[in-house]
Design a protein around this motif. Structure first.
Motif, PDB file in Angstrom:
ATOM      1  N   GLU A   1       0.831  -1.205   0.000  1.00  0.00           N
ATOM      2  CA  GLU A   1       0.000   0.000   0.000  1.00  0.00           C
ATOM      3  C   GLU A   1       0.864   1.254   0.000  1.00  0.00           C
ATOM      4  O   GLU A   1       0.551   2.232  -0.683  1.00  0.00           O
ATOM      5  CB  GLU A   1      -0.935  -0.009   1.207  1.00  0.00           C
ATOM      6  CG  GLU A   1      -2.055  -1.024   1.079  1.00  0.00           C
ATOM      7  CD  GLU A   1      -2.858  -1.213   2.356  1.00  0.00           C
ATOM      8  OE1 GLU A   1      -2.668  -0.442   3.332  1.00  0.00           O
ATOM      9  OE2 GLU A   1      -3.680  -2.150   2.386  1.00  0.00           O
ATOM     10  N   ALA A   2       1.956   1.222   0.748  1.00  0.00           N
ATOM     11  CA  ALA A   2       2.880   2.368   0.753  1.00  0.00           C
ATOM     12  C   ALA A   2       3.472   2.575  -0.643  1.00  0.00           C
ATOM     13  O   ALA A   2       3.559   3.711  -1.121  1.00  0.00           O
ATOM     14  CB  ALA A   2       3.983   2.163   1.785  1.00  0.00           C
ATOM     15  N   LEU A   3       3.861   1.504  -1.297  1.00  0.00           N
ATOM     16  CA  LEU A   3       4.407   1.603  -2.653  1.00  0.00           C
ATOM     17  C   LEU A   3       3.388   2.216  -3.613  1.00  0.00           C
ATOM     18  O   LEU A   3       3.745   3.038  -4.471  1.00  0.00           O
ATOM     19  CB  LEU A   3       4.828   0.225  -3.164  1.00  0.00           C
ATOM     20  CG  LEU A   3       6.073  -0.378  -2.537  1.00  0.00           C
ATOM     21  CD1 LEU A   3       6.215  -1.846  -2.931  1.00  0.00           C
ATOM     22  CD2 LEU A   3       7.315   0.402  -2.931  1.00  0.00           C
ATOM     23  N   LEU A   4       2.132   1.825  -3.474  1.00  0.00           N
ATOM     24  CA  LEU A   4       1.094   2.318  -4.378  1.00  0.00           C
ATOM     25  C   LEU A   4       0.825   3.810  -4.212  1.00  0.00           C
ATOM     26  O   LEU A   4       0.369   4.462  -5.155  1.00  0.00           O
ATOM     27  CB  LEU A   4      -0.201   1.526  -4.175  1.00  0.00           C
ATOM     28  CG  LEU A   4      -0.134   0.047  -4.575  1.00  0.00           C
ATOM     29  CD1 LEU A   4      -1.422  -0.670  -4.187  1.00  0.00           C
ATOM     30  CD2 LEU A   4       0.170  -0.106  -6.062  1.00  0.00           C
ATOM     31  N   ARG A   5       1.134   4.355  -3.057  1.00  0.00           N
ATOM     32  CA  ARG A   5       0.867   5.781  -2.778  1.00  0.00           C
ATOM     33  C   ARG A   5       1.880   6.723  -3.421  1.00  0.00           C
ATOM     34  O   ARG A   5       1.679   7.933  -3.417  1.00  0.00           O
ATOM     35  CB  ARG A   5       0.880   6.042  -1.269  1.00  0.00           C
ATOM     36  CG  ARG A   5      -0.291   5.502  -0.515  1.00  0.00           C
ATOM     37  CD  ARG A   5      -0.356   6.046   0.901  1.00  0.00           C
ATOM     38  NE  ARG A   5       0.738   5.621   1.757  1.00  0.00           N
ATOM     39  CZ  ARG A   5       0.715   4.543   2.541  1.00  0.00           C
ATOM     40  NH1 ARG A   5      -0.337   3.756   2.560  1.00  0.00           N
ATOM     41  NH2 ARG A   5       1.753   4.251   3.309  1.00  0.00           N
ATOM     42  N   HIS A   6       2.979   6.207  -3.947  1.00  0.00           N
ATOM     43  CA  HIS A   6       4.082   7.069  -4.370  1.00  0.00           C
ATOM     44  C   HIS A   6       4.541   6.795  -5.796  1.00  0.00           C
ATOM     45  O   HIS A   6       4.474   5.669  -6.277  1.00  0.00           O
ATOM     46  CB  HIS A   6       5.262   6.890  -3.408  1.00  0.00           C
ATOM     47  CG  HIS A   6       4.884   7.152  -1.992  1.00  0.00           C
ATOM     48  ND1 HIS A   6       4.767   8.423  -1.478  1.00  0.00           N
ATOM     49  CD2 HIS A   6       4.551   6.315  -0.986  1.00  0.00           C
ATOM     50  CE1 HIS A   6       4.391   8.362  -0.221  1.00  0.00           C
ATOM     51  NE2 HIS A   6       4.248   7.083   0.110  1.00  0.00           N
TER      52      HIS A   6
ATOM     53  N   LEU B   1       3.507  -1.648 -10.062  1.00  0.00           N
ATOM     54  CA  LEU B   1       4.609  -0.687  -9.915  1.00  0.00           C
ATOM     55  C   LEU B   1       5.065  -0.110 -11.259  1.00  0.00           C
ATOM     56  O   LEU B   1       6.017   0.669 -11.316  1.00  0.00           O
ATOM     57  CB  LEU B   1       5.786  -1.351  -9.198  1.00  0.00           C
ATOM     58  CG  LEU B   1       5.440  -1.919  -7.816  1.00  0.00           C
ATOM     59  CD1 LEU B   1       6.631  -2.648  -7.219  1.00  0.00           C
ATOM     60  CD2 LEU B   1       4.943  -0.829  -6.892  1.00  0.00           C
ATOM     61  N   LYS B   2       4.374  -0.489 -12.307  1.00  0.00           N
ATOM     62  CA  LYS B   2       4.726  -0.043 -13.657  1.00  0.00           C
ATOM     63  C   LYS B   2       4.778   1.477 -13.736  1.00  0.00           C
ATOM     64  O   LYS B   2       3.861   2.169 -13.297  1.00  0.00           O
ATOM     65  CB  LYS B   2       3.706  -0.571 -14.659  1.00  0.00           C
ATOM     66  CG  LYS B   2       4.041  -0.240 -16.093  1.00  0.00           C
ATOM     67  CD  LYS B   2       3.031  -0.848 -17.040  1.00  0.00           C
ATOM     68  CE  LYS B   2       3.420  -0.546 -18.476  1.00  0.00           C
ATOM     69  NZ  LYS B   2       2.507  -1.203 -19.414  1.00  0.00           N
TER      70      LYS B   2
END
Length: 181
Positions: free
Chosen positions: A52-57, A96-97
């Motif tokens: 979820e953290a990765l998706l926010r940035h 993450l694309k």
């Protein structure tokens, strides 16, 4: 806003990484910092929270000391469990694309030791191919790492030298983060 994944097993004893983190936190850069050693001292990573953290940035910065020509074990473990099939790769694994992948690390030895004739025999960027391939495999934009040498007291550097170099490192990192938007 950028996400910084901090992976330093002895952060409390660090001069370089601690200075980098302090300078980042005191800058006007909007970041989310996740100290995975503090969050997961038992290595039981909350995969969903990390994803979820990765998706926010848009930009993900991996901040760590260069350990045994690579990364600290907890960061490798983080990669193993968080970048899972059908999230980061696979037929449906495109989450993450297009995001930016940026390694920011500190190297204990001198630059001279990382040459063909030096003690380490290879240049630092030669040890980063696995990072580059990981980014490509998960469809992220690989950004050349930002790093600096001479962060070890054992290698003869002083605390003041290390901190001064870390502050220069942060300036480069912030400039890159601003460029990436």
């Amino acid at each position: 806003m950028s996400l910084v994944i901090l992976a330093h097993p002895k952060f409390d004893k660090s001069f370089a990484n601690k200075t980098i983190v302090e300078e980042l936190r005191n800058s006007n850069i909007d970041i989310e910092m996740r100290d995975i050693h503090e969050l997961y001292p038992d290595y039981k990573v909350d995969v969903k929270a990390e994803q979820e953290a990765l998706l926010r940035h848009k930009t993900i910065v991996f901040q760590y000391p260069f350990y045994w020509y690579s990364m600290p074990a907890i960061l490798k473990h983080w990669f193993d469990v968080v970048l899972e099939y059908q999230f980061a790769y696979g037929s449906k694994g495109d989450k993450l694309k297009g995001k930016n992948f940026l390694a920011s690390f500190t190297v204990g030895s001198s630059q001279n030791s990382y040459t063909a004739l030096g003690f380490q025999h290879f240049r630092v960027h030669e040890f980063c191919k696995h990072l580059e391939q990981t980014a490509y495999h998960i469809q992220m934009n690989y950004i050349d790492p930002i790093y600096f040498y001479g962060t070890s007291l054992a290698a003869g550097y002083t605390e003041d030298e290390i901190r001064a170099n870390a502050r220069q490192h942060v300036k480069k990192l912030i400039k890159k983060l601003l460029e990436l938007g």
